[in-house]
Design a protein around this motif. Sequence first.
Motif, PDB file in Angstrom:
ATOM      1  N   GLY A  50     -32.266  29.667  68.306  1.00  0.00           N
ATOM      2  CA  GLY A  50     -33.518  30.806  69.570  1.00  0.00           C
ATOM      3  C   GLY A  50     -33.734  30.112  71.119  1.00  0.00           C
ATOM      4  O   GLY A  50     -34.445  30.844  71.199  1.00  0.00           O
ATOM      5  N   GLY A  51     -33.231  29.278  70.884  1.00  0.00           N
ATOM      6  CA  GLY A  51     -33.614  27.917  71.919  1.00  0.00           C
ATOM      7  C   GLY A  51     -32.842  28.906  72.699  1.00  0.00           C
ATOM      8  O   GLY A  51     -32.758  29.332  74.457  1.00  0.00           O
ATOM      9  N   ALA A  52     -31.231  29.050  72.559  1.00  0.00           N
ATOM     10  CA  ALA A  52     -30.720  29.723  73.587  1.00  0.00           C
ATOM     11  C   ALA A  52     -30.593  31.299  73.541  1.00  0.00           C
ATOM     12  O   ALA A  52     -30.978  31.457  74.905  1.00  0.00           O
ATOM     13  CB  ALA A  52     -29.150  29.744  72.741  1.00  0.00           C
ATOM     14  N   VAL A  53     -31.313  31.460  72.659  1.00  0.00           N
ATOM     15  CA  VAL A  53     -31.418  33.473  73.155  1.00  0.00           C
ATOM     16  C   VAL A  53     -33.548  32.932  73.793  1.00  0.00           C
ATOM     17  O   VAL A  53     -32.227  34.018  74.737  1.00  0.00           O
ATOM     18  CB  VAL A  53     -32.009  34.056  72.242  1.00  0.00           C
ATOM     19  CG1 VAL A  53     -32.554  35.060  71.836  1.00  0.00           C
ATOM     20  CG2 VAL A  53     -30.443  34.197  70.958  1.00  0.00           C
ATOM     21  N   LEU A  54     -33.996  32.403  74.480  1.00  0.00           N
ATOM     22  CA  LEU A  54     -34.665  31.935  74.945  1.00  0.00           C
ATOM     23  C   LEU A  54     -34.177  31.865  76.707  1.00  0.00           C
ATOM     24  O   LEU A  54     -34.924  32.498  76.957  1.00  0.00           O
ATOM     25  CB  LEU A  54     -35.790  30.863  74.590  1.00  0.00           C
ATOM     26  CG  LEU A  54     -37.255  30.641  75.888  1.00  0.00           C
ATOM     27  CD1 LEU A  54     -37.831  32.212  75.432  1.00  0.00           C
ATOM     28  CD2 LEU A  54     -37.997  29.810  75.124  1.00  0.00           C
ATOM     29  N   ALA A  55     -33.359  30.873  76.171  1.00  0.00           N
ATOM     30  CA  ALA A  55     -32.912  30.560  78.175  1.00  0.00           C
ATOM     31  C   ALA A  55     -32.388  31.664  78.760  1.00  0.00           C
ATOM     32  O   ALA A  55     -31.877  31.908  79.949  1.00  0.00           O
ATOM     33  CB  ALA A  55     -31.443  29.392  77.686  1.00  0.00           C
ATOM     34  N   VAL A  56     -31.669  32.748  77.550  1.00  0.00           N
ATOM     35  CA  VAL A  56     -30.832  33.965  78.356  1.00  0.00           C
ATOM     36  C   VAL A  56     -32.080  34.463  78.485  1.00  0.00           C
ATOM     37  O   VAL A  56     -31.568  35.165  79.671  1.00  0.00           O
ATOM     38  CB  VAL A  56     -29.280  33.931  77.172  1.00  0.00           C
ATOM     39  CG1 VAL A  56     -29.301  35.364  77.900  1.00  0.00           C
ATOM     40  CG2 VAL A  56     -28.635  33.458  77.575  1.00  0.00           C
ATOM     41  N   GLY A  57     -33.080  35.129  78.348  1.00  0.00           N
ATOM     42  CA  GLY A  57     -34.186  35.853  78.426  1.00  0.00           C
ATOM     43  C   GLY A  57     -34.592  35.124  79.995  1.00  0.00           C
ATOM     44  O   GLY A  57     -34.978  36.128  80.236  1.00  0.00           O
ATOM     45  N   VAL A  58     -35.307  34.004  80.050  1.00  0.00           N
ATOM     46  CA  VAL A  58     -35.414  33.596  81.577  1.00  0.00           C
ATOM     47  C   VAL A  58     -34.341  33.713  82.412  1.00  0.00           C
ATOM     48  O   VAL A  58     -34.632  34.455  83.093  1.00  0.00           O
ATOM     49  CB  VAL A  58     -35.429  31.895  81.367  1.00  0.00           C
ATOM     50  CG1 VAL A  58     -36.149  31.221  82.271  1.00  0.00           C
ATOM     51  CG2 VAL A  58     -37.019  31.782  80.332  1.00  0.00           C
ATOM     52  N   LEU A  59     -33.305  33.426  82.387  1.00  0.00           N
ATOM     53  CA  LEU A  59     -32.281  34.052  82.864  1.00  0.00           C
ATOM     54  C   LEU A  59     -31.878  35.386  83.485  1.00  0.00           C
ATOM     55  O   LEU A  59     -31.879  35.839  85.026  1.00  0.00           O
ATOM     56  CB  LEU A  59     -30.537  33.016  83.029  1.00  0.00           C
ATOM     57  CG  LEU A  59     -29.435  33.699  83.939  1.00  0.00           C
ATOM     58  CD1 LEU A  59     -29.734  33.239  84.891  1.00  0.00           C
ATOM     59  CD2 LEU A  59     -28.051  33.484  83.275  1.00  0.00           C
ATOM     60  N   LEU A  60     -32.143  36.353  82.481  1.00  0.00           N
ATOM     61  CA  LEU A  60     -32.435  37.704  82.576  1.00  0.00           C
ATOM     62  C   LEU A  60     -34.209  38.240  83.529  1.00  0.00           C
ATOM     63  O   LEU A  60     -33.188  38.696  84.413  1.00  0.00           O
ATOM     64  CB  LEU A  60     -32.759  39.022  81.887  1.00  0.00           C
ATOM     65  CG  LEU A  60     -30.926  38.613  80.939  1.00  0.00           C
ATOM     66  CD1 LEU A  60     -31.208  39.192  79.034  1.00  0.00           C
ATOM     67  CD2 LEU A  60     -30.074  39.789  81.415  1.00  0.00           C
ATOM     68  N   LEU A  61     -34.534  37.461  82.797  1.00  0.00           N
ATOM     69  CA  LEU A  61     -35.716  37.753  84.559  1.00  0.00           C
ATOM     70  C   LEU A  61     -35.612  36.961  85.333  1.00  0.00           C
ATOM     71  O   LEU A  61     -36.324  38.033  86.735  1.00  0.00           O
ATOM     72  CB  LEU A  61     -37.373  36.645  83.227  1.00  0.00           C
ATOM     73  CG  LEU A  61     -37.529  37.906  81.953  1.00  0.00           C
ATOM     74  CD1 LEU A  61     -38.787  36.863  80.990  1.00  0.00           C
ATOM     75  CD2 LEU A  61     -38.088  39.141  82.709  1.00  0.00           C
ATOM     76  N   VAL A  62     -35.193  36.226  85.380  1.00  0.00           N
ATOM     77  CA  VAL A  62     -34.950  35.711  87.208  1.00  0.00           C
ATOM     78  C   VAL A  62     -34.061  36.317  87.594  1.00  0.00           C
ATOM     79  O   VAL A  62     -34.244  36.558  88.585  1.00  0.00           O
ATOM     80  CB  VAL A  62     -34.568  34.329  86.750  1.00  0.00           C
ATOM     81  CG1 VAL A  62     -34.018  33.951  88.088  1.00  0.00           C
ATOM     82  CG2 VAL A  62     -35.601  33.055  85.766  1.00  0.00           C
TER      83      VAL A  62
END
Length: 135
Positions: A50-62
């Motif tokens: 979940g933490g890894a998926v969250l990190a990719v999501g943040v990168l996508l949003l940025v």
Amino acid sequence: MIRRILLTVAGLVAVAVGAAGLLAPVAFRRQYGISIGADPSLLSETRSAGGAVLAVGVLLLVGAFVARLAFAAAVSGAVFYLAYALSRGLSVALDGAPAGGLVLGGVVELALGLSCGYVLYRGAGHSRSGSTGAV
């Protein structure tokens, strides 16, 4: 504009799924008929993913809003979502069909992975035509 929309949608999905896996792993898995109970090892695996998926999501949003990070975000999103979708396809072939929600998740992952790939393709096409090459 299309880059921003596609990366934002892909990012929001990853943030939501990642946050659920990280912060509410039991409830998150239960909705797909998966019981992880109170097993610290299963909870650790679910939270770390979940933490890894969250990190990719943040990168996508940025990347949706910071042009110089758009390429990295699109590559990450394409690799991330397509890997999930293809892995789910392999699992169906080897293990049989999972719960309907997981099948739907695979379809969404494939669509989002292809969308991120489109962002890359569109950005590469612009760079060949003499523009700045920003995705």
